[in-house]
Design an enzyme around this catalytic site. Structure first.
Site, PDB file in Angstrom:
ATOM      1  N   CYS A 115       0.822  -1.232   0.000  1.00 12.51           N
ATOM      2  CA  CYS A 115       0.000   0.000   0.000  1.00 12.51           C
ATOM      3  C   CYS A 115       0.845   1.267   0.000  1.00 12.51           C
ATOM      4  CB  CYS A 115      -0.947  -0.015   1.196  1.00 12.51           C
ATOM      5  SG  CYS A 115      -2.072  -1.411   1.124  1.00 12.51           S
ATOM      6  N   HIS A 256      -3.707   6.931   2.665  1.00  2.78           N
ATOM      7  CA  HIS A 256      -4.024   5.607   2.122  1.00  2.78           C
ATOM      8  C   HIS A 256      -5.417   5.217   2.615  1.00  2.78           C
ATOM      9  CE1 HIS A 256      -3.996   1.507   1.016  1.00  2.78           C
ATOM     10  NE2 HIS A 256      -3.821   1.041   2.241  1.00  2.78           N
ATOM     11  N   ASN A 286     -10.308  -0.662  -0.392  1.00  2.00           N
ATOM     12  CA  ASN A 286      -8.848  -0.513  -0.368  1.00  2.00           C
ATOM     13  C   ASN A 286      -8.274  -1.083  -1.673  1.00  2.00           C
ATOM     14  OD1 ASN A 286      -6.102  -0.694   0.053  1.00  2.00           O
ATOM     15  ND2 ASN A 286      -6.255  -1.611   2.086  1.00  2.00           N
TER      16      ASN A 286
END
Ligand code: UT7
Length: 334
Positions: A115, A256, A286
């Protein structure tokens, strides 16, 4: 002599057409829309079609970025693809994209930072720009998480989605424009909390690894959550203080997108108003390396950013990895 910095001069994104809502998942899993919304902030996610690989999403994001600009694929010097779900182990997805978009003069490689991948990629690209050896570098944050998610594991499959975002970096010497500062980190002791156990040289694919569902994301959510809350805040505060920027002068905070509760904890620690924060987790979940560039693309498209606005991007992810980049936005609104 003024300093050469890397400046974002084009940004684009793509998410697949197929929407999967929380209600859709609750029909096939022991979960509910209420649980997913309240624990994560996610309402729906996009899932790639069977004929869509990572490079297909990435190409669409790059085309979106370059459309309406004078830049042609042949002008690109370098393509950095940040992903944990490449088309194949090799050749790199960067090579496949290079061919598909016709970037005849570019070289490229894949970068694995989970990520944090997009911020790692951006920092890497910025070095090539600063040295003066490269003039146009594409950085793509892209993941097809549906290819490595166990749709029988309710603790992970509700969290992820597919998507891609792309930016073009070029040199600038303009004041307060481009990448102003960055901080990057990793701590391998966190590897056991978020990983895909098999498929690499550590545990090559076999019937046994497939039977044991080892080619899917495994996560200890609570430990990742604790790490995320701490590192997101510390990274943000550290970068803002080091650059003498009070939070009310921050035009956009781009965290994020892993859990709305993690984003909210950063907002409250930094005392940020909602209109200072980019959020798309509700619609896309996500998307790993794609969360930050898709947020940037949306903010630009919506006219939320003007030239010299201060933008802070912050990430955390498997590894553990983390990163923060402070930007002076380099484009006028569309
Ligand atoms: O970019 C990747 C980084 N990953 C992350 O950032 C993930 C960070 N962690 C998280 O976001 C959260 O820990 C989760 C969303 C994964 C889980 O939320 P939580 O509040 O930490 O829940 P939990 O894991 O403590 O589980 C609470 C309960 C459990 O049931 P019991 O043991 O209390 O009876 C779980 O079995 O919720 C249950 N549960 C679910 N229930 C309905 C777990 N997943 C689900 C689900 N639907 N999908």
């Amino acid at each position: 002599m003024s300093e050469i910095r890397a400046n974002i001069t084009a940004v684009g994104m793509y998410v697949p057409e197929k929407r999967v809502t929380n209600h859709d998942l609750s029909r096939v899993l022991d979960t509910s829309d209420a649980w997913i919304r309240s624990r994560t902030g996610i309402s729906e996610r996009r899932i790639a079609g069977k004929d869509q690989a990572n490079s297909d999403l990435s190409v669409r994001a790059i085309q979106d970025a370059l459309e309406g600009t004078p830049h042609r694929p042949e002008d690109i010097d370098l393509i950095i693809v940040t992903t944990v779900t490449p088309d194949m182990m090799f050749p790199s997805t960067a090579c496949r994209i290079q061919e598909k978009i016709g970037a005849a003069n570019a070289w490229g490689f894949d970068l694995s930072g989970a990520c944090s991948g997009f911020l790692f990629g951006l920092s890497t690209a910025a070095q090539f720009i600063r040295t003066g050896t490269h003039k146009k570098v594409l950085v793509v944050g892209t993941d097809v998480m549906s290819s490595i998610i166990d749709f029988e594991d309710r603790a992970t499959c509700v969290l992820f989605g597919d998507g891609a975002g792309a930016v073009l970096l070029e040199p600038t010497e303009e004041e307060e424009v481009g990448i102003l500062d960055s901080t990057l980190g990793c701590d391998g002791s966190g590897g056991k909390f978020l990983f895909m156990p098999a498929g690499g040289s550590h545990r090559p694919a076999s019937h046994e690894t497939v039977d044991k569902r080892m080619h899917y994301v495994h996560q200890d959510g609570r430990n990742v959550f604790k790490f995320a809350v701490r590192v997101m805040c510390d990274t943000s505060v550290g970068l803002l203080q080091r650059n003498g920027i009070p939070t009310d002068q921050l035009s956009l905070f781009v965290p994020h997108q892993a859990n709305m509760r993690i984003i909210k904890s950063s907002m409250s620690r930094l005392k940020l108003a909602e209109d200072q924060v980019a959020v798309n987790i509700d619609r896309y979940a996500n998307t790993t390396a794609a969360t930050i560039p898709t947020c940037l693309a949306e903010a630009h498209r919506q006219g939320r950013l003007k030239k010299r606005d201060k933008v802070l991007m912050v990430s955390f992810g498997a590894g553990f990895t983390w990163g923060g980049i402070l930007l002076g936005w380099g484009m006028d609104p569309p």
